[in-house]
Design a protein around this motif. Structure first.
Motif, mmCIF file in Angstrom:
data_model
loop_
_atom_site.group_PDB
_atom_site.id
_atom_site.type_symbol
_atom_site.label_atom_id
_atom_site.label_comp_id
_atom_site.label_asym_id
_atom_site.label_seq_id
_atom_site.Cartn_x
_atom_site.Cartn_y
_atom_site.Cartn_z
ATOM 1 N N ARG A 22 1.029 -1.182 0.056
ATOM 2 C CA ARG A 22 -0.174 0.148 -0.076
ATOM 3 C C ARG A 22 0.851 1.271 -0.196
ATOM 4 O O ARG A 22 1.920 1.350 0.649
ATOM 5 C CB ARG A 22 -0.913 0.101 1.303
ATOM 6 C CG ARG A 22 -1.947 1.203 1.330
ATOM 7 C CD ARG A 22 -2.702 1.248 2.545
ATOM 8 N NE ARG A 22 -3.727 2.425 2.583
ATOM 9 C CZ ARG A 22 -5.002 2.321 2.504
ATOM 10 N NH1 ARG A 22 -5.645 1.358 2.041
ATOM 11 N NH2 ARG A 22 -5.520 3.630 2.547
ATOM 12 N N TYR A 70 -4.443 6.924 -1.936
ATOM 13 C CA TYR A 70 -3.851 5.917 -1.761
ATOM 14 C C TYR A 70 -3.937 5.066 -3.052
ATOM 15 O O TYR A 70 -4.813 5.208 -3.710
ATOM 16 C CB TYR A 70 -4.184 5.221 -0.434
ATOM 17 C CG TYR A 70 -5.601 4.488 -0.463
ATOM 18 C CD1 TYR A 70 -6.761 5.196 0.096
ATOM 19 C CD2 TYR A 70 -5.744 3.521 -0.877
ATOM 20 C CE1 TYR A 70 -8.032 4.687 -0.041
ATOM 21 C CE2 TYR A 70 -6.934 2.800 -1.029
ATOM 22 C CZ TYR A 70 -8.162 3.358 -0.772
ATOM 23 O OH TYR A 70 -9.364 2.958 -0.683
ATOM 24 N N THR A 72 -2.817 0.394 -4.033
ATOM 25 C CA THR A 72 -2.608 -0.763 -3.621
ATOM 26 C C THR A 72 -1.984 -1.565 -4.696
ATOM 27 O O THR A 72 -2.488 -1.370 -5.805
ATOM 28 C CB THR A 72 -3.578 -1.394 -2.820
ATOM 29 O OG1 THR A 72 -4.895 -1.369 -3.748
ATOM 30 C CG2 THR A 72 -4.052 -0.792 -1.628
#
Lengths: 112, 113
Positions: A22, A70, A72
């Motif tokens: 992440r 964010y 991932t």
């Protein structure tokens, strides 16, 4: 300045297992790239995302389309050849320009 | 398509000498970026060009470092009076346009003794 926080810094997996990396961004980013650095030091681009998700074989990446803070990288059915160092890098755009801001990397070790 | 080409792959210089690193971007790519990688600092941005024009050199050390792009087929990074702390892998990348995916060359490992 803009920062990219990557986790974990190191990861050990057994063959056949799944895991995820992440990256969190301290500000809204325009796009994200994921790289694997091979044993010769070359940065191989795995994914480039401006939004949504992309999948390539056992790898899948997602970029939070809502707040864009964010991303991932999911590894499914890890294989020995997946071992290496993975980097995320994000581009803020706007006044921050088009440079990539890199995370600190995840050293992935896949064991039999 | 040969990808981004960087030469030399390895360079060793003595302290105080000059080092010039070369990058040939992917044909047709209008943007060229320079980064460097060290154990301590990780991967950090140096400078970039668009259509050969310098756009942002905010990552370049203020002294001794300069970059040029005299034509669309190559860019150079010059370090004058090299110091041991300049030792790093210098990476060049190119992209079709600003904001597009960046493709990296193999890097030049500079060692300053």
């Amino acid at each position: 300045g803009d920062q990219v926080e990557q986790s974990p810094s190191a990861l050990s997996l057994h063959e056949g297992t799944d895991s995820a990396l992440r990256c969190n961004f301290t500000t809204t980013m325009r796009s994200v790239q994921w790289f694997r650095q091979n044993s010769r030091g070359s940065l191989i681009s795995l994914f480039y995302l401006a939004s949504g998700t992309k999948e390539n074989g056992r790898l899948k990446s997602a970029f939070d389309s809502k707040e864009r803070r964010y991303s991932t990288l999911h590894i499914r059915d890890a294989q020995l050849e997946d071992s290496g160092t993975y980097f995320c890098a994000a581009e803020a755009g706007g006044g921050s320009g088009n440079k990539l801001i890199f995370g600190t990397g995840t050293l992935l070790s896949v064991k039999p | 398509n040969a990808g981004v080409i960087q030469t030399p792959r390895h360079k060793v210089t003595g302290k105080g000498q000059e080092a010039t690193l070369w990058c040939e971007p992917i044909s047709g790519h209008s943007a060229v970026f320079w980064y460097r990688q060290t154990i301590v600092q990780g991967l950090e941005f140096l400078t970039y060009f668009r259509n050969q024009a310098p756009i942002d050199d905010s990552g370049m050390p203020k002294e001794r470092f300069s970059a040029q792009m005299p034509n669309q087929s190559h860019s150079t990074l010059k370090i004058q009076s090299t110091q041991p702390q300049d030792s790093a892998v210098y990476l060049c990348a190119s992209s079709l346009a600003l904001g597009a995916e960046q493709f990296f060359g193999p890097g030049t490992r500079l060692t300053v003794l």
